[in-house]
Every structure is written in structure tokens, then in C-alpha cells.
Design a protein around this motif. Structure first.
Motif, short mmCIF file in Angstrom:
data_model
loop_
_atom_site.label_atom_id
_atom_site.label_comp_id
_atom_site.label_asym_id
_atom_site.label_seq_id
_atom_site.Cartn_x
_atom_site.Cartn_y
_atom_site.Cartn_z
N ILE A 149 0.86 -1.20 0.00
CA ILE A 149 0.00 0.00 0.00
C ILE A 149 0.89 1.23 0.00
CG2 ILE A 149 -1.81 1.24 1.22
CD1 ILE A 149 -2.36 -1.54 2.58
N TYR A 150 0.62 2.12 -0.92
CA TYR A 150 1.42 3.34 -1.03
C TYR A 150 0.53 4.55 -0.78
CZ TYR A 150 4.73 0.38 -3.49
OH TYR A 150 5.60 -0.59 -3.84
N PRO A 151 0.72 5.25 0.32
CA PRO A 151 0.02 6.54 0.45
C PRO A 151 0.72 7.57 -0.44
CG PRO A 151 0.82 5.69 2.57
CD PRO A 151 1.52 4.94 1.50
N LEU A 152 -0.04 8.23 -1.30
CA LEU A 152 0.56 9.20 -2.23
C LEU A 152 -0.03 10.58 -1.98
CD1 LEU A 152 0.48 7.28 -5.63
CD2 LEU A 152 2.30 7.37 -3.98
N GLU A 153 0.81 11.59 -2.18
CA GLU A 153 0.33 12.98 -2.09
C GLU A 153 -0.67 13.21 -3.22
OE1 GLU A 153 1.30 15.60 -0.17
OE2 GLU A 153 2.91 14.67 0.98
N PRO A 154 -1.80 13.85 -2.93
CA PRO A 154 -2.78 14.05 -4.00
C PRO A 154 -2.41 15.23 -4.90
CG PRO A 154 -3.62 14.93 -1.96
CD PRO A 154 -2.28 14.34 -1.63
N LYS A 155 -1.23 15.16 -5.47
CA LYS A 155 -0.76 16.25 -6.32
C LYS A 155 -1.11 15.91 -7.76
CE LYS A 155 3.63 16.80 -5.88
NZ LYS A 155 5.03 17.16 -5.66
N TYR A 156 -1.78 16.81 -8.43
CA TYR A 156 -2.08 16.56 -9.84
C TYR A 156 -0.77 16.55 -10.62
CZ TYR A 156 -4.14 17.15 -14.43
OH TYR A 156 -4.49 16.97 -15.72
N PRO A 157 -0.51 15.70 -11.59
CA PRO A 157 -1.33 14.60 -12.10
C PRO A 157 -0.90 13.24 -11.56
CG PRO A 157 0.33 15.19 -13.70
CD PRO A 157 0.64 15.94 -12.44
N GLN A 158 -0.90 13.04 -10.27
CA GLN A 158 -0.46 11.76 -9.72
C GLN A 158 -1.30 10.58 -10.23
OE1 GLN A 158 2.24 10.92 -7.00
NE2 GLN A 158 1.77 9.40 -8.53
N GLY A 159 -2.57 10.83 -10.53
CA GLY A 159 -3.43 9.73 -10.98
C GLY A 159 -3.14 9.25 -12.39
N TYR A 160 -2.26 9.96 -13.11
CA TYR A 160 -1.93 9.53 -14.47
C TYR A 160 -1.03 8.30 -14.43
CZ TYR A 160 -3.62 13.60 -17.04
OH TYR A 160 -4.40 14.53 -17.65
N ASP A 161 -1.24 7.41 -15.41
CA ASP A 161 -0.38 6.24 -15.52
C ASP A 161 1.08 6.65 -15.58
OD1 ASP A 161 -2.86 5.24 -15.85
OD2 ASP A 161 -2.47 4.21 -17.75
N GLU A 162 1.35 7.73 -16.31
CA GLU A 162 2.73 8.16 -16.51
C GLU A 162 3.41 8.58 -15.22
OE1 GLU A 162 0.19 9.03 -18.35
OE2 GLU A 162 0.71 9.07 -20.47
#
Lengths: 499, 356
Positions: free
Chosen positions: A229-242
């Protein structure tokens, strides 16, 4: 296993936008008429198996072709086929099956062979269920099964990333999607996927701010050594595959290709829930949860709609009509503008966002303190008032000016290119290998450079023009990627759709 | 608000009728945009940042306000006149070029017009201000194609032109600031002991005297109009850095070099090089480091380039102050590094995007 918080360099966090959808869900009533596109999500367009006058039931397969990369498509209501015709759907002529509802029953027949005790099912059966339900067409490269639902077979998948980061200005509510039993279902779904992709490691990435959910998931999955499980900062564009691939796997991304080409499958949470429902409950994927966001909506919440429902049915009664409104699909930065509200929703819809189309001029706007104004710089009052909601609108907030090389675009660019430099080259028509060397093909079109530019230059558009011109001169992104990567499945149909 | 709208509408109507007045269209448009903002909407992305060049420039001006107000206190109300002359004549050139090019007027001049008077000596004659401001805008900016394309900082270009053309006016006449009561707020200008003193840098060069740091910090020393109230400059600069309008790398590199480098050179020739603390608090260093060297157009845009430029600026400043006949090390080094900016960027890009 719970991993430490990760993030990437660049990017920008959209904080506290007005009109976030509440974690409440209501079911939209069954539409009188549905329009079902024969290309939904990943895959080629299919040929209709039904014709005018045919009687269909909800969940009946109306298009399927096992010989090409695709997933079956279902009717979403009980009714009669009115017409099959081609309609311009998001800049692409797409065949649509139009079905008139005759029976308002909400029942959906199950796909045969499903079982709550999925561990007893054979792999073949599970894959068949996933394929038949249509879930396999979700997300950018689909879910691999033994049918041609993705460009790589399931055993070639090395990493499976499931993400619920929510880095856009408006996000579907994670609390809602993973409420109560759904959380368990979701984890079952992850286990099912692990079963059909036995060589993969599963990476679950969640928004670092949703501490409750992370804790719960971590507790429930402490036994599974193949899951991180990786908690990630919700910085755009983190949700991108790239961005997910470099942040989670520390691996370079083959820009311009898909994650599947390097053996990575990336799914969102709705897709995994869909897998669970397909395998355990036998539900065809004909319902979709959509977040209705934005300040121009009367009541921001989530709705459950049938695929093929027209936007009119969703938005009527919900949009404030006093002021002009712009309706956008999925993302405020890259999403399509929905001008024609007779168009239907398909499996890929997750957000419908309505913001005011603000053409009025604002008196001395640059001198206002800016209580509700969002900005990359900290020069507005909103930065100091974290409890005040920021209201977005479509005004440009300033005149276009020459670039002053302030460097905002470079600082926010997630893929480490220098947008203003590339734009200067393109605008002066200096299109040659230099800009390719400067990484013009690395652009993932996230739109952040255009967002932050104080001179209001449409950097993303200029860079895209540059890419097109360069491609016409015979330079291709392949030249930057192929020598450095060992890509899989590129001889297959490349269905990368940049929306 | 409605009154301004009416005025602009009426003037626009007049312009439609009169052929000669039509040439002043850019001025009207600039005013219109200034007051009422834009009615354009976005295409993709659907939302854009609320920041625009007007607000960006306004914030630089806000950051300069403490210094400007303090300079009125130190040098008298005449400072306001100097600023007005600088705006008027620099603006005139800007408008002429806009009309000639049939382009809109850009906001960059709002900052130049304020910084330029701040780097002049307090007793400067008004005609010199006018000449310098016009020269700076014309040859520092407009001949290169206007805002965004200039190689040199217009304020620095104007100041250097004046220093070389009128050395007597620009380097000999220094005053001591007001220090009691309401000071310059109720006086037009300081006449008591004008033309009697020298700047701290000159005093060090000639007599080896080091002024007390506290006096330097709070403006009790001779110097250019806006460079003596150093605490205000530091606060203003930090304000811009916190607001993310200015990048912190270049000022940090610049100031750090100026502090550290003299310790080495002081060992070698200690009559020529003052120690770092004095270097930091004398002359126009702080104003230059925070407000002029960081001008985004004329400084490198790459991060590494900013470190390099900052280091070179510091190095050159100390060398020029120590070894040349001039004490205006900041000004000359900024001009020189401005000229090297494209080269620094190109080198950085060459290294960063080396062919694999």
C-alpha cells in the motif's frame, strides 16, 4: 505492507474546490431511451449483433468480437432496438444502438457461472466472467484476460497498480466507493485479479489524506505479502499512468505508449469493484457511479446511472440555469467539453463537472484580495484561509502577454520538460531534432503548464502542435522510446486513447 | 466604476470618429483592460490560474512600497517627483512604441518605472531622470522587441548610461538622510548638508572606514534613493519569495557568494576587499539581488543556471568593488551577467539534454 508516503517532483495540488461531490449516492431513474455506443473504453469499435425491432433485455450482449482487442457491450435496459446509427461521439464517428425501454423493471439477469465462492472457480471461468461482464474494457489499457481484452496476456503482467489517489480538482469520493461492505468486496476483487495475473505484484495507491481508509486497508491486508500500500500525495497529475509508474515502481515510463507495454496494468477502484461484481455476483457492467461536481450544480452528490443514459436525463433539474454553464467530462484540466447534452454516458464516465462560463468582466480583478481564487502562487487570500472554498470558473483572468520566463510551467511540469522553451521553439517554427531532444514527446498533456501560466499562454496546445508538426517531418515519439525500452504487445492494436 | 466605464466608452466613441485619435487606441485598450479585466474564456484546460501579469507586477510594487515610503522619509517629498518623472517619460516611450507597433501596452513598465528612480542618487536633477528613464526603456527593452525579449534589465541599462554619461552628477553628489521627527515627509528636499558626504563604499575605498552595520540596516547612510533602507528591502524580497513570485535560488547564491568570497580575498589584499558583512549591507547589493537580478526575463530560467548566475554575480560584484575604479559593482555585474544569461541557459540545457 504499508509503505512510506511517496510523491514526485513538480505537480500541483488543487485544494478545496467548491462543489466537491458529497459521499452520498442516489440511483437515477431508468431512462426512457438509452443510446449505447459500440465502442466504450479500451478496444476497437464492434459491430452490432442486434438490429432494428429486436427485443433485448438488460445485460444482454449486443456486440462481441473475440477476434479483435475488445470487450463485449451490453444493453442496459429491457426494451426494443429502435435504431442503429452512427453519431459523432467525442470527435469520433461511433455506431450507437438506440434502445427504447419497455419494461421498467430494475432487475438485471446474472451471468451464468458466477459464484460468491470464487476461489472454487477455475481461472478460465473467472476470466470469462470478467470478459463477458465488459469490465475488461475499463481504464486505459483494459484488464488482460485470455480473450483479447488487452494488448498483453494476463501472465505477462508484472505489476498491477490500483489507484485511488484523487489528484484532480474534483474527485469521486473514496469514502463512498469503499463504504462498508464495498471495502471487503474491493479487496476480494484485488485477490481475484491477483489470481488471474499470477506473476504480478499488486500495488495499491491511496490518497495520503484519507488516513482512515489507509488504516483499514492496511489492517485487512496485513497477511498478503504480494500487496503493498502506497500513500501518495494528491498532487495533480499523480493519478496519471505516466506518474504512477515512476512514483511507485521507480521505473521510466515509455511516454506515448501505455503502461501495458512494459507489463504494468493500472486500474482504478471502480474497475476493481466491477471485477468483484462480475465474478461473484455475475453483474454485467451496465451501471456506473458518476460524481456530479462543480459550483453550478444544485446538489453535489454521486449518482448511479445505466450506461447509455443521456446527459440530459442526468443534468436536467440538477444544473443551476441562472448563469451560463460549461459542462465537462471527467477532468477540468483535460476533459471534453460536453456541448451536446443528448449524448449518452458510457462506461468510462466518472465525473460530470459543471462550472460557470464566466464572460463578465470583473472590475479591477487583479487588485481583489481573492478569497476564493485558486493560484499556484501564494498571492491570493485563499492561500491563507484554508477553510474557504475556492470557486473555479472559465474566465481567463487576464490578457495574453509575452512569456517572461517566470519558470512556473517548468516548476510544475511533472515530466521535467521546459514548456515555455518548447513553446518558443514551436512558435518560431524551429521544428527539428532539438525539440525532440528537449523531450517534446514526453509531454503527457496534463495541462498544468497552461493552468499556471500568468501570461495566459496555451502552452499545452502549442506543444501539441509542435508534436504534430514534428511527426509530419518524420520524427516520431517511437524514436525516443523504442531504443531504450523492451516493449510488449506493440504489434497489437494500439488503442491508447488520449481523451 | 460606472464613471470610469462611461469615460472610457466616451473616449472610445471619440476615437472612432477622429482619424488621428485612432492611433491612441493601444492606450485606451490598456486602460480598459486595466480596469475591467478580460471577458475571454478558456478552451483547454477549462480552468486557469487566477494569477496574471498585472497582479504579478503589482506584487513587485507592493514589495517595493516599504522602501519607497522610507525613501520619502529619508530624502524628502522630491522623491515623489522623481518617481513621477520616471513613470511619465519611460511610459511615453512605451506608449510610442506600442502605437508604432500597433501592439498593446504591457505591464512590465510598471515595475521598471519604480525601480529606476530608486537606484538614482537623491539629488539627481529631474532632466537626468527623464533622459535615463527614456534611454533605459528604449535601449534596454524596446529595441529588442519589448517585454519578454529584452536582454538587459531596462532600469540597469538606464542607470549605467547615466553613470557613464554624467559621472559628476551620478557619483559626486551624496546627501545625508533625514533622521529626526517627521523627516522627509514634511520637507521637499534636504538642503542642510547636501553634497558633503560620500557613500559607505566610497568611504571604505578612500579611507578604509567601515560604517556601523545598524546605520546601514536602517537607512542612516548616504546612498541611492531606494537602496539605504535595507531592512525594508530584505522584507520585500522575502515577501516575493514567499509568494513564489521570485525564485529563491539566485538571491541566495548571489548574497552567499558576496558574504563568503570576501573572507578569502580579504586575506590576500585586505585594504581592497571589505569583509562580507559590510559588503552585504553596503551599496545597492540587496536591492539588486532581490529586485533586479531576479527579473525573470533577464535572468536564467533553468534552476542550475540561476545558481551559476548568482555565484558569478557575487564574484563579479566583489571584484569590481575591490579592484576597479568604480564602486557600482552590483550594477555592472548585473549588466554583464544579463549578457551572459542566454549562454548560461544554453550550457545548462546542453548538459541536461545530452544525447544518450
Amino acid at each position: 505492507m504499508l509503505k512510506p508516503v511517496r510523491t514526485f517532483r513538480g505537480g500541483y495540488e488543487f485544494k478545496n474546490f467548491n462543489g466537491q461531490a458529497r459521499p452520498v449516492i442516489i440511483e437515477n431513474q431508468l431512462p426512457a431511451m438509452v443510446t449505447i455506443p459500440l465502442k466504450q473504453g479500451f478496444g476497437t469499435e464492434l459491430k452490432s449483433m442486434v438490429k432494428k425491432g429486436d427485443v433485448v433485455f438488460a445485460g444482454q450482449t449486443i456486440a462481441r468480437d473475440d477476434s479483435v482487442v475488445s470487450s463485449p457491450i451490453h444493453s442496459s435496459v429491457n426494451g426494443v432496438v429502435e435504431e442503429v446509427r452512427r453519431v459523432n461521439y467525442f470527435k469520433r464517428q461511433t455506431a450507437m444502438v438506440i434502445i427504447r425501454t419497455t419494461n421498467a423493471s430494475k432487475e438485471i439477469p446474472r451471468i451464468e457461472g458466477c459464484s460468491l465462492d470464487w476461489a472454487r472457480l477455475s481461472n478460465e471461468k473467472i476470466e470469462e466472467l470478467i470478459y463477458l461482464s465488459g469490465v475488461s474494457s475499463l481504464d486505459r489499457e483494459g484488464i488482460p484476460t485470455r480473450f483479447k481484452s488487452s494488448i498483453i496476456p494476463p501472465e505477462e503482467v508484472k505489476h498491477l497498480i490500483v489507484h485511488g489517489v484523487g489528484s484532480e480538482p474534483y474527485n469521486i469520493s473514496l469514502e463512498l466507493l469503499l463504504k462498508d461492505k464495498n471495502l471487503l468486496n474491493f479487496l476480494e476483487g484485488v485477490k481475484i485479479l491477483k489470481r488471474i495475473m499470477p506473476n504480478s505484484k499488486v500495488h495499491l495507491s491511496l490518497n495520503v489524506k484519507k488516513k482512515n481508509i489507509i488504516e483499514q486497508v492496511a489492517k485487512l491486508t496485513s497477511q498478503l505479502e504480494w500487496l503493498d500500500i502506497y500513500p501518495l500525495e494528491p498532487k495533480y497529475p499523480q493519478g496519471y499512468d505516466e506518474m504512477l509508474v515512476p512514483t511507485i515502481l521507480n521505473q521510466n515510463f515509455p511516454y506515448g505508449y501505455s503502461a501495458a507495454n512494459i507489463g504494468v496494468v493500472i486500474l482504478n477502484i471502480q474497475a476493481v469493484l466491477g471485477v468483484y461484481e462480475a465474478v461473484c455476483e455475475g453483474k454485467p457492467f451496465i451501471e456506473r457511479i458518476i460524481a456530479i461536481c462543480g459550483p453550478s450544480i444544485k446538489d453535489n452528490l454521486h449518482i448511479k446511472v445505466r450506461v447509455g443514459t443521456s446527459l440530459k436525463d442526468i443534468l436536467a433539474q440538477r444544473v443551476k440555469i441562472e448563469t451560463p454553464v460549461r459542462v465537462v467530462m471527467n477532468s477540468l484540466l483535460t476533459g471534453f467539453q460536453l456541448n451536446d447534452i443528448s449524448l449518452p454516458v458510457d462506461r468510462t464516465f466518472s465525473h460530470v463537472i459543471a462550472i460557470p462560463e464566466k464572460r463578465e468582466r470583473e472590475f479591477l480583478s487583479f487588485m481583489k484580495p481573492g478569497k476564493t481564487k485558486d493560484s499556484y502562487t501564494r498571492a491570493f487570500l485563499a492561500e491563507m484561509l484554508p477553510w474557504v472554498k475556492r470557486s473555479p470558473d472559465t474566465n481567463k483572468h487576464g490578457e495574453e502577454r509575452p512569456c517572461i520566463s517566470c519558470g512556473f510551467c517548468e516548476r510544475t511540469c511533472p515530466v521535467k520538460i521546459i514548456p515555455h522553451l518548447l513553446a518558443k521553439y514551436v512558435q518560431r517554427n524551429l521544428i527539428d531534432e532539438t525539440i525532440m531532444n528537449y523531450g517534446i514527446f514526453n509531454c503527457i498533456e496534463c495541462g498544468l503548464c497552461s493552468y499556471v501560466c500568468p501570461s495566459k499562454i496555451s502552452l499545452m496546445k502549442i506543444i501539441k502542435d509542435g508534436q504534430d508538426k514534428l511527426t509530419m517531418q518524420g520524427c516520431d515519439s517511437a524514436q525516443c522510446i523504442l531504443p531504450y525500452f523492451n516493449l510488449k504487445g506493440i504489434e497489437e492494436y494500439r488503442g491508447v486513447t488520449k481523451l | 466604476m460606472r464613471i470610469i466605464k462611461n469615460v472610457i466608452d466616451n473616449l472610445n466613441g471619440l476615437m472612432q470618429k477622429n482619424k488621428y485619435l485612432k492611433t491612441f487606441k493601444p492606450v485606451m485598450n490598456a486602460m480598459d483592460e486595466f480596469f475591467f479585466g478580460t471577458d475571454k474564456v478558456t478552451s483547454l484546460p477549462h480552468i486557469v490560474d487566477n494569477m496574471d501579469i498585472k497582479r504579478l507586477m503589482s506584487f513587485v510594487i507592493i514589495a517595493l512600497l516599504p522602501v519607497t515610503i522610507a525613501s520619502i522619509y529619508f530624502w524628502g517629498l522630491r522623491v515623489l517627483l522623481v518617481i513621477a518623472v520616471s513613470y511619465a517619460f519611460g511610459g511615453l516611450i512605451e506608449v510610442c512604441f506600442a502605437i508604432f507597433r500597433k501592439k498593446e501596452i504591457h505591464e512590465g513598465f510598471l515595475v521598471t518605472g519604480l525601480i529606476f528612480p530608486l537606484i538614482l542618487p537623491p539629488g539627481v536633477p529631474l532632466w537626468v531622470v527623464a533622459v535615463g528613464s527614456m534611454f533605459g526603456v528604449m535601449f534596454g527593452k524596446e529595441v529588442f522587441g519589448g517585454t519578454g525579449r529584452n536582454i538587459f534589465n531596462p532600469a540597469i541599462a538606464g542607470r549605467i548610461f547615466l553613470t557613464i554619461a554624467f559621472p559628476d552628477i551620478m557619483t559626486m553628489h551624496w546627501q545625508m538622510p533625514f533622521s529626526k521627527g517627521l523627516g522627509g515627509f514634511i520637507h521637499f528636499q534636504n538642503t542642510v548638508d547636501a553634497v558633503t558626504t560620500a557613500t559607505p563604499l566610497v568611504m571604505f575605498k578612500n579611507q578604509g572606514v567601515i560604517a556601523p552595520y545598524l546605520n546601514l540596516m536602517f537607512g542612516q547612510s548616504a546612498g541611492c534613493i531606494g537602496e539605504t533602507f535595507r531592512i525594508g528591502i530584505i522584507l520585500g524580497g522575502l515577501f516575493l519569495i514567499v509568494m513564489r513570485i521570485v525564485d529563491w535560488r539566485l538571491p541566495l547564491a548571489y548574497l552567499a557568494t558576496v558574504v563568503i568570497f570576501p573572507y578569502i580575498s580579504n586575506h590576500l589584499i585586505h585594504t581592497q576587499f571589505a569583509l562580507g558583512g559590510f559588503q552585504l549591507l553596503s551599496g545597492g547589493l540587496l536591492l539588486g539581488a532581490f529586485f533586479m537580478a531576479t527579473d525573470p526575463v533577464t535572468s536564467p530560467f533553468t534552476k542550475q543556471g540561476r545558481w551559476i548566475a548568482g555565484f558569478l554575480l557575487g564574484f563579479l560584484t566583489v571584484l569590481i568593488r575591490g579592484l576597479s575604479g568604480y564602486v557600482e559593482g552590483v550594477m555592472f555585474s548585473i549588466l554583464l551577467i544579463n549578457a551572459f544569461t542566454p549562454l548560461i541557459d544554453t550550457m545548462v540545457l546542453k548538459v541536461r539534454y545530452k544525447k544518450k
